[in-house]
Write an enzyme that holds these catalytic residues in place. Structure first.
Site, PDB file in Angstrom:
ATOM      1  N   LYS A   1      42.078  30.098 -24.023  1.00 28.48           N
ATOM      2  CA  LYS A   1      41.468  28.794 -23.533  1.00 28.48           C
ATOM      3  C   LYS A   1      41.689  27.871 -23.954  1.00 28.48           C
ATOM      4  CE  LYS A   1      37.554  31.129 -24.307  1.00 28.48           C
ATOM      5  NZ  LYS A   1      38.232  32.277 -24.866  1.00 28.48           N
TER       6      LYS A   1
ATOM      7  N   ARG B   1      43.195  35.345 -39.361  1.00 26.54           N
ATOM      8  CA  ARG B   1      41.787  35.129 -38.865  1.00 26.54           C
ATOM      9  C   ARG B   1      40.971  36.245 -38.826  1.00 26.54           C
ATOM     10  NH1 ARG B   1      40.518  30.982 -33.494  1.00 26.54           N
ATOM     11  NH2 ARG B   1      39.158  32.740 -34.111  1.00 26.54           N
TER      12      ARG B   1
ATOM     13  N   ARG C   1      34.761  41.701 -29.356  1.00 25.17           N
ATOM     14  CA  ARG C   1      34.317  41.105 -28.171  1.00 25.17           C
ATOM     15  C   ARG C   1      35.021  41.824 -27.515  1.00 25.17           C
ATOM     16  NH1 ARG C   1      37.995  36.933 -31.348  1.00 25.17           N
ATOM     17  NH2 ARG C   1      36.509  34.747 -30.326  1.00 25.17           N
TER      18      ARG C   1
ATOM     19  N   ARG D   1      48.935  36.374 -33.938  1.00 24.39           N
ATOM     20  CA  ARG D   1      48.292  35.292 -34.294  1.00 24.39           C
ATOM     21  C   ARG D   1      48.064  34.781 -35.492  1.00 24.39           C
ATOM     22  NH1 ARG D   1      43.538  32.037 -30.912  1.00 24.39           N
ATOM     23  NH2 ARG D   1      41.827  33.331 -31.918  1.00 24.39           N
TER      24      ARG D   1
ATOM     25  N   ARG E   1      28.334  31.272 -22.963  1.00 21.72           N
ATOM     26  CA  ARG E   1      28.679  32.843 -22.984  1.00 21.72           C
ATOM     27  C   ARG E   1      27.946  33.674 -22.317  1.00 21.72           C
ATOM     28  NH1 ARG E   1      31.435  33.616 -28.528  1.00 21.72           N
ATOM     29  NH2 ARG E   1      33.147  32.251 -27.448  1.00 21.72           N
TER      30      ARG E   1
END
Ligand SMILES: [Zn+2]
Length: 210
Positions: A14, A154, A165, A123, A89
């Site tokens: 996104k 992260r 998530r 990532r 969300r």
């Protein structure tokens, strides 16, 4: 006028797509995730409870996010449109958004859970320039190819956090899909494949030739 919402599972690309879309359309990219991270990075005394929620991949309270978004879209640079990334969300956030603005189109990037977990695990984020990279495309996993600073994982990219998530996403965000579909605003874009391929699919949904 283009008031857009971009949504999809965490790690579907996104953020990257949002910047590209905004670059072409000349509208501001409003990322609630980035706004929350900035708040924490710039403020050592930031709300610890809030940070714990973000780090654990849980959702922060609707009222707080709603207020943050309302404040942001009232700024002059949003007068000719904007793109919301990471908001709404929840259904309750979507209902609130309808009271403060009129969304033109909602683009949903579709990627399966297993593909998401694999992507997120690879990532890395740069401490220097803030760029994000995937180890699958790097020669050196620990150094930023742009600025040479150190790359780190992260905390919310950890596979356990990613699964959590995704659970939250399916529970809370899926109803949004139906909400916008009923209102004739939803377009689904296949999020598999490379960045440019996904980007051109999005552009064609928006009716823009690139
Ligand atoms: Zn860097």
């Amino acid at each position: 006028m283009k008031r857009l919402v971009l949504f999809g599972p965490p790690g579907c690309g996104k953020g990257t797509q949002a910047s590209k879309i905004c670059g072409v359309l000349g509208i501001p990219h409003i990322s609630t995730g980035q706004m929350l991270r900035d708040e924490h990075l710039n403020n050592p005394n930031a709300d610890k409870a809030l940070h714990a929620l973000v780090a654990a991949g849980k959702l922060v309270p609707d009222e707080l996010i709603n207020e943050m978004v309302l404040e942001r879209i009232e700024k002059p640079d949003c007068a000719h449109g904007y793109l919301l990334d990471g908001y709404p969300r929840t259904l309750s956030q979507a209902l609130f958004l309808d009271t403060i603005s009129k969304i033109d189109m909602v683009v949903m990037i579709d990627v399966g859970d297993d593909a998401i977990v694999e992507r997120m695990a690879g990532r890395r984020i740069c401490m220097g320039c803030g760029g994000t990279f995937n180890i699958h495309f790097l020669d050196d996993e620990s150094t930023c190819p742009k600025c040479g600073n150190r790359l780190t994982v992260r905390p919310d990219d950890d596979p356990r956090v990613t699964r959590q998530r995704l659970l939250v996403y399916h529970e809370m965000t899926k109803p949004l899909e139906h909400y916008y579909e009923e209102r004739g605003k939803l377009v689904r874009v296949d999020g598999m494949g490379d960045l440019d391929a996904v980007f051109s699919r999005i552009m064609s949904c928006l009716g823009i030739d690139i």
